[in-house]
Design an enzyme around this catalytic site. Structure first.
Site, PDB file in Angstrom:
ATOM      1  CG  ASP A  56       7.276 -31.750 -19.559  1.00  0.00           C
ATOM      2  OD1 ASP A  56       7.297 -32.223 -18.412  1.00  0.00           O
ATOM      3  OD2 ASP A  56       6.565 -30.774 -19.884  1.00  0.00           O
ATOM      4  CB  SER A  57      10.790 -34.445 -15.652  1.00  0.00           C
ATOM      5  OG  SER A  57      10.573 -35.781 -16.049  1.00  0.00           O
ATOM      6  CG  ASP A  95       4.631 -34.982 -20.238  1.00  0.00           C
ATOM      7  OD1 ASP A  95       3.414 -34.718 -20.205  1.00  0.00           O
ATOM      8  OD2 ASP A  95       5.436 -34.619 -19.361  1.00  0.00           O
ATOM      9  CE  LYS A 124       2.686 -36.246 -17.233  1.00  0.00           C
ATOM     10  NZ  LYS A 124       2.881 -34.783 -17.215  1.00  0.00           N
ATOM     11  CD  GLU A 126       2.579 -29.564 -17.145  1.00  0.00           C
ATOM     12  OE1 GLU A 126       2.428 -28.336 -16.980  1.00  0.00           O
ATOM     13  OE2 GLU A 126       3.680 -30.129 -17.062  1.00  0.00           O
ATOM     14  CD  GLU A 193       4.411 -32.011 -10.373  1.00  0.00           C
ATOM     15  OE1 GLU A 193       4.082 -32.285 -11.550  1.00  0.00           O
ATOM     16  OE2 GLU A 193       5.564 -31.634 -10.063  1.00  0.00           O
TER      17      GLU A 193
HETATM   18  O1  KIV Z   1       7.384 -34.671 -16.678  1.00  0.00           O
HETATM   19  C1  KIV Z   1       7.290 -35.409 -15.695  1.00  0.00           C
HETATM   20  O2  KIV Z   1       8.186 -36.189 -15.361  1.00  0.00           O
HETATM   21  C2  KIV Z   1       6.068 -35.340 -14.922  1.00  0.00           C
HETATM   22  C3  KIV Z   1       6.092 -36.001 -13.574  1.00  0.00           C
HETATM   23  C4  KIV Z   1       6.636 -35.048 -12.575  1.00  0.00           C
HETATM   24  C5  KIV Z   1       4.759 -36.496 -13.175  1.00  0.00           C
HETATM   25  O3  KIV Z   1       5.117 -34.758 -15.327  1.00  0.00           O
END
Ligand code: KIV
Length: 276
Positions: A56-57, A95, A124, A126, A193
């Site tokens: 989600d970056s 994500d 993934k 969080e 992280e």
């Molecule tokens: O969203 C993302 O790119 C991430 C990385 C910083 C691991 O979670």
């Protein structure tokens, strides 16, 4: 008729959870990187990146937002599908964006979207130990999960800033407990992280699942960076734990290969990219 050798199916080079677990057992470091489209996914795959995260970056480096919070499920499904088309052998990780796993039903429905519509092979999310039930609900459906601990960008407003996690002894213990709880709930991978290198090493040794680090020192099983940071094209300041691999490289493919080589040899991250 050909020989049995010529009739043998080509040995698959596809990266799987099993191959990453084996890499951990054999102490072979692996490289992961984010991507948001098919062309970069293909270049990363060709360079030997083993895990491609559609993070989600993308909200910050592609969409121009100030945080990852505005990123939607539709955004992630769309970009994961682009990446999955280019990824080749690499394991594609999708994500789960902000609030997409707020309830168990949300988590199941949205993880299924990432896999069915996006082509992700692992999702993934969080979390802390509070997400153990969510991880268990996904694992019960056969959905592989990577639990992202430490600095959790989706919780930036609650934390007040993007800062290193687990520095004080109680916070370090809490992080170790969370990692254990999430793995016991069924997490197949952990991502740490911005945590002190010594703490990341302890968690990596304690975990059976492969552990990927970003700003977490050299002793994690794998390393990940945000693609645009490691190409030096993120607007503004690059995070201190990242490195511009394009500077001095002959081009993008060479920069990606240099990153993979540096991760595998243990020359990246150095102490200057880690926290004590
Ligand atoms: O969203 C993302 O790119 C991430 C990385 C910083 C691991 O979670």
């Amino acid at each position: 008729m050909g020989t049995s050798e010529s009739n043998a199916p080509a040995k698959s080079r596809r990266v799987t959870l099993a191959s990453l677990r084996k890499a951990k057992q054999e102490r072979r470091r692996f490289a992961a990187l984010t991507a948001y489209d098919a062309s970069f996914a293909a270049l990363e795959d060709a360079a030997g990146v083993e895990v491609i995260l559609v993070g989600d970056s993308l909200g910050m480096v592609v969409q121009g937002h100030r945080s990852t919070i505005p990123v939607t499920m539709d955004d992630l499904v769309y970009h994961t599908a682009l990446v999955a088309r280019g990824a080749g052998n690499a394991l594609v990780m999708g994500d789960m964006p902000f609030m997409s796993f707020a309830t168990l039903d949300d988590a199941r429905r949205n993880a299924a979207r990432l896999m069915q519509e996006g082509g992700a092979e692992i999702v993934k999310l969080e979390g802390t130990g509070a997400q153990a039930e969510t991880v268990a609900a996904l694992a019960a459906q056969g959905i592989p999960v990577c639990a992202h601990l430490g600095l959790r960008p989706q919780a930036v407003h609650k934390a007040g800033a993007y800062k290193i996690q687990g520095r004080e002894p109680e916070a370090a213990q809490a992080l170790m407990d969370d990692a254990k709880a999430l793995e016991e709930a069924g997490a197949d991978m952990l991502l740490l992280e911005c945590v002190p290198a010594k703490l990341a090493k302890k968690i990596t040794e304690q975990a059976r699942a492969p552990v990927i680090g970003i700003g977490a020192g050299v002793d994690c099983d794998g390393q990940i960076l945000v693609l645009y940071d490691m190409l030096g094209i993120t607007p503004g300041r690059r995070p201190s734990f990242s490195k511009d691999f394009l500077a001095g490289a002959a081009g993008i493919p060479a920069a990606l290969e240099a990153y993979v080589e540096a991760v595998k040899s243990g020359s990246f991250p150095g102490p200057e990219h880690s926290f004590e």
